[in-house]
Design an enzyme around this catalytic site. Structure first.
Site, PDB file in Angstrom:
ATOM      1  N   ASP A 249      -3.694  -3.741  -4.280  1.00  0.00           N
ATOM      2  CA  ASP A 249      -2.256  -3.847  -4.043  1.00  0.00           C
ATOM      3  C   ASP A 249      -1.917  -5.226  -3.492  1.00  0.00           C
ATOM      4  O   ASP A 249      -2.714  -5.833  -2.777  1.00  0.00           O
ATOM      5  CB  ASP A 249      -1.788  -2.799  -3.028  1.00  0.00           C
ATOM      6  CG  ASP A 249      -1.999  -1.378  -3.524  1.00  0.00           C
ATOM      7  OD1 ASP A 249      -1.665  -1.113  -4.695  1.00  0.00           O
ATOM      8  OD2 ASP A 249      -2.491  -0.543  -2.743  1.00  0.00           O
TER       9      ASP A 249
ATOM     10  N   HIS B 292       0.826  -1.200   0.000  1.00  0.00           N
ATOM     11  CA  HIS B 292       0.000   0.000   0.000  1.00  0.00           C
ATOM     12  C   HIS B 292       0.865   1.257   0.000  1.00  0.00           C
ATOM     13  O   HIS B 292       1.935   1.278   0.610  1.00  0.00           O
ATOM     14  CB  HIS B 292      -0.881   0.037   1.253  1.00  0.00           C
ATOM     15  CG  HIS B 292      -2.137  -0.761   1.137  1.00  0.00           C
ATOM     16  ND1 HIS B 292      -3.012  -0.632   0.086  1.00  0.00           N
ATOM     17  CD2 HIS B 292      -2.676  -1.691   1.958  1.00  0.00           C
ATOM     18  CE1 HIS B 292      -4.028  -1.454   0.268  1.00  0.00           C
ATOM     19  NE2 HIS B 292      -3.841  -2.112   1.389  1.00  0.00           N
TER      20      HIS B 292
ATOM     21  N   SER C  29      -5.060  -6.281  -1.381  1.00  0.00           N
ATOM     22  CA  SER C  29      -5.850  -5.344  -0.590  1.00  0.00           C
ATOM     23  C   SER C  29      -6.341  -4.236  -1.502  1.00  0.00           C
ATOM     24  O   SER C  29      -5.567  -3.669  -2.272  1.00  0.00           O
ATOM     25  CB  SER C  29      -5.003  -4.767   0.544  1.00  0.00           C
ATOM     26  OG  SER C  29      -5.745  -3.858   1.315  1.00  0.00           O
TER      27      SER C  29
END
Length: 270
Positions: free
Chosen positions: A191, A89, A168
């Protein structure tokens, strides 16, 4: 394929506040092996709607499914062949290590850093499925191919039968904490998360790792207004502006008015 959904995004605290956070999704088939198609793309579980995360928050199905409408920003990127997955992220820090402000981080999560790409997402598919309790859900699958500077990490994870592949979603959600419901308003991408891959989904579903408070950042209507002002400034200077600075549709979906406040002049000044 058994999904364990726990989404990431902007989580609403009040009607005029949303918060950037990160949650995880682990996806693998029953044997832990995903097989690529003729073009090298792996059908990878990315997320699910109509289900709860380990904290008990329910991801409302209709708003999530609406993100996959043909004319949505997400699907336009798929059609153009420019939907990419990053390795990890985005963190709310500038290159010099200082913390980004709210509108800087909002723009960051809405863009793709070419230097962090690990896969190309060719296609997104919604399928009817069931969760671990047998309840109906909408499962999100993506045809993903290792690509970019971090493509080797995605490929190593996806081809290792003993290793889970974690994805995610970067999304914006509005929360109803009283009812425990999340409504999805925007999806940027997915991600790959978990450095080097994580053994077993339960490791990331433990209560100690559920909440990422140190990564949360409050976003308000003023944040979107600042992004809008920066876009207008760039246009006035003759620069091309990317979609990440266009927050008009996002503001509408959140029910926020980001038009500048007009102050009425006193009578003696007219």
């Amino acid at each position: 394929m058994q999904p364990y959904s726990n989404f990431s995004g902007l989580q609403q605290r009040t009607n005029n506040q949303v918060v950037i956070g990160s949650d995880m999704l682990a996806g693998t088939n029953k044997k832990g092996v995903l097989v690529p198609d003729a073009d090298g793309y792996y059908l990878t579980p990315l997320g699910a709607y109509g289900t709860r995360n380990s904290a008990g928050m329910f991801y409302e199905m209709a708003s999530g499914v609406s993100m996959f409408n043909p004319d949505s920003p997400l699907m336009r990127r798929v059609k153009k062949g420019v939907l990419f997955m990053e390795y990890k992220h985005p963190e709310p820090y500038r290159k010099d290590g200082t913390r980004m402000n709210e509108h800087e981080y909002l723009m960051r999560i809405r863009q793709i850093d070419d230097d962090r790409v690990c896969a190309h997402i060719k296609e997104l598919i919604l399928v009817d499925s069931t969760d671990e309790k047998g309840l109906p859900i909408k499962l999100v699958l993506g045809k993903c191919k290792p690509y970019g500077p971090f493509g080797k990490y995605f490929e190593a994870s996806i081809t290792n039968p003993s290793q889970n592949t974690y994805c995610s979603v970067r999304s914006i959600t509005q929360d109803d904490p009283m009812r425990g419901i999340k409504y999805t308003r925007e999806i940027s991408t997915w991600d790959m998360v978990g450095e080097g891959g994580i053994y077993g989904a339960n490791k990331w579903n433990s209560p100690a790792l559920e909440n990422y408070e140190d990564q949360l950042m409050v976003i308000t209507p003023d944040t979107l207004y600042q992004v809008q002002r920066e876009r207008e400034r760039q246009i006035n200077m003759g620069f091309e502006c990317s979609d990440i600075t266009n927050v008009t549709d996002l503001a509408k979906s959140l029910g926020w008015d980001i038009s500048p406040v007009k102050h009425r002049r006193p009578g003696f000044m007219r």
